[in-house]
Design a protein around this motif. Structure first.
Motif, PDB file in Angstrom:
ATOM      1  N   ILE A  34     -21.726 -42.239 -69.956  1.00 41.34           N
ATOM      2  CA  ILE A  34     -23.004 -41.842 -69.647  1.00 41.34           C
ATOM      3  C   ILE A  34     -23.705 -43.051 -70.079  1.00 41.34           C
ATOM      4  O   ILE A  34     -23.571 -43.866 -70.814  1.00 41.34           O
ATOM      5  N   GLN A  35     -24.860 -43.055 -69.153  1.00 42.27           N
ATOM      6  CA  GLN A  35     -25.789 -44.252 -69.167  1.00 42.27           C
ATOM      7  C   GLN A  35     -27.152 -43.632 -70.216  1.00 42.27           C
ATOM      8  O   GLN A  35     -27.766 -42.615 -69.558  1.00 42.27           O
ATOM      9  N   GLN A  39     -29.972 -38.409 -66.427  1.00 44.53           N
ATOM     10  CA  GLN A  39     -30.096 -37.157 -66.704  1.00 44.53           C
ATOM     11  C   GLN A  39     -29.183 -36.469 -67.442  1.00 44.53           C
ATOM     12  O   GLN A  39     -28.032 -36.749 -67.226  1.00 44.53           O
ATOM     13  N   ALA A  40     -29.489 -35.646 -68.436  1.00 36.76           N
ATOM     14  CA  ALA A  40     -28.528 -35.023 -69.739  1.00 36.76           C
ATOM     15  C   ALA A  40     -27.849 -33.910 -68.847  1.00 36.76           C
ATOM     16  O   ALA A  40     -28.579 -32.979 -68.636  1.00 36.76           O
ATOM     17  N   THR A  41     -26.687 -34.082 -68.322  1.00 40.73           N
ATOM     18  CA  THR A  41     -26.283 -32.979 -67.477  1.00 40.73           C
ATOM     19  C   THR A  41     -24.777 -32.134 -68.317  1.00 40.73           C
ATOM     20  O   THR A  41     -24.673 -31.159 -68.521  1.00 40.73           O
ATOM     21  N   PHE A  74     -19.390 -35.753 -77.195  1.00 44.35           N
ATOM     22  CA  PHE A  74     -20.518 -36.513 -76.881  1.00 44.35           C
ATOM     23  C   PHE A  74     -21.219 -35.955 -75.539  1.00 44.35           C
ATOM     24  O   PHE A  74     -20.800 -35.209 -75.110  1.00 44.35           O
ATOM     25  N   GLY A  75     -22.459 -36.288 -75.617  1.00 41.94           N
ATOM     26  CA  GLY A  75     -23.417 -35.683 -74.562  1.00 41.94           C
ATOM     27  C   GLY A  75     -24.212 -34.384 -74.986  1.00 41.94           C
ATOM     28  O   GLY A  75     -24.650 -33.624 -74.274  1.00 41.94           O
ATOM     29  N   SER A  88     -25.702 -44.307 -74.782  1.00 43.05           N
ATOM     30  CA  SER A  88     -24.815 -44.545 -73.860  1.00 43.05           C
ATOM     31  C   SER A  88     -23.341 -44.281 -74.508  1.00 43.05           C
ATOM     32  O   SER A  88     -23.340 -44.336 -75.642  1.00 43.05           O
ATOM     33  N   VAL A  89     -22.542 -44.201 -73.510  1.00 43.18           N
ATOM     34  CA  VAL A  89     -21.186 -43.975 -74.021  1.00 43.18           C
ATOM     35  C   VAL A  89     -20.420 -44.663 -73.084  1.00 43.18           C
ATOM     36  O   VAL A  89     -20.311 -44.491 -71.765  1.00 43.18           O
TER      37      VAL A  89
END
Length: 148
Positions: A34-35, A39-41, A74-75, A88-89
């Motif tokens: 994840i950056q 967009q949070a999907t 996460f997310g 970010s991950v």
């Protein structure tokens, strides 16, 4: 597919509603999953491996917020309805996970409120050690976000 430990003890009927939403995901150590600002999907639940969650302030270098291992997730931004990921991950060990669309999870919770409450409580318990108001977010999702 291995059942995420996050859902140990969850009623089987609730898990059967959730399981079709899972999509397998894997990546190698060093890869960005994840950056921040993207967009949070998806919400990710780790089956094996380890990830590092970091936050980049506007005017400073990235800060490591936490490390997430098996059973962790996460997310969360994708679940609470945020447009963008807030951190970010990066995988720091080869990662095997399942991911699910935040919209699909919110829809499941709206259509099956009792199951949704139980599922979200399990998810909140998985992040509560690094996110002190996870349960308040769950209440907000159940009270407001499911109406979307």
């Amino acid at each position: 597919m291995k059942r995420p430990t996050t859902f140990d003890g969850l009623k089987e009927e609730y898990f059967k509603l959730l399981e079709p939403l899972f999509e397998p995901f894997s990546c190698r150590a060093g890869e960005t999953v994840i950056q921040q600002g993207a967009q949070a999907t998806y919400l990710y639940i780790i089956l094996s491996g380890k990830a590092e969650v970091s936050y980049k302030p506007y005017d400073a270098p990235p800060i490591t917020v936490s490390h997430v291992e098996e059973g962790g997730l996460f997310g969360w931004s994708a679940v609470v309805g945020s447009e963008k990921y807030t951190s970010s991950v990066r995988a720091i060990a080869d990662l095997e996970a399942v991911r699910l669309y935040g919209n699909d999870l919110r829809k499941l919770c709206a259509e099956h409120p009792e199951a949704g409450r139980a599922i979200l409580e399990r998810l909140a318990a998985s992040v509560s050690s690094r996110w002190h108001d996870a349960y308040e977010q769950v209440k907000s999702i159940l009270g407001n976000g499911m109406k979307q």
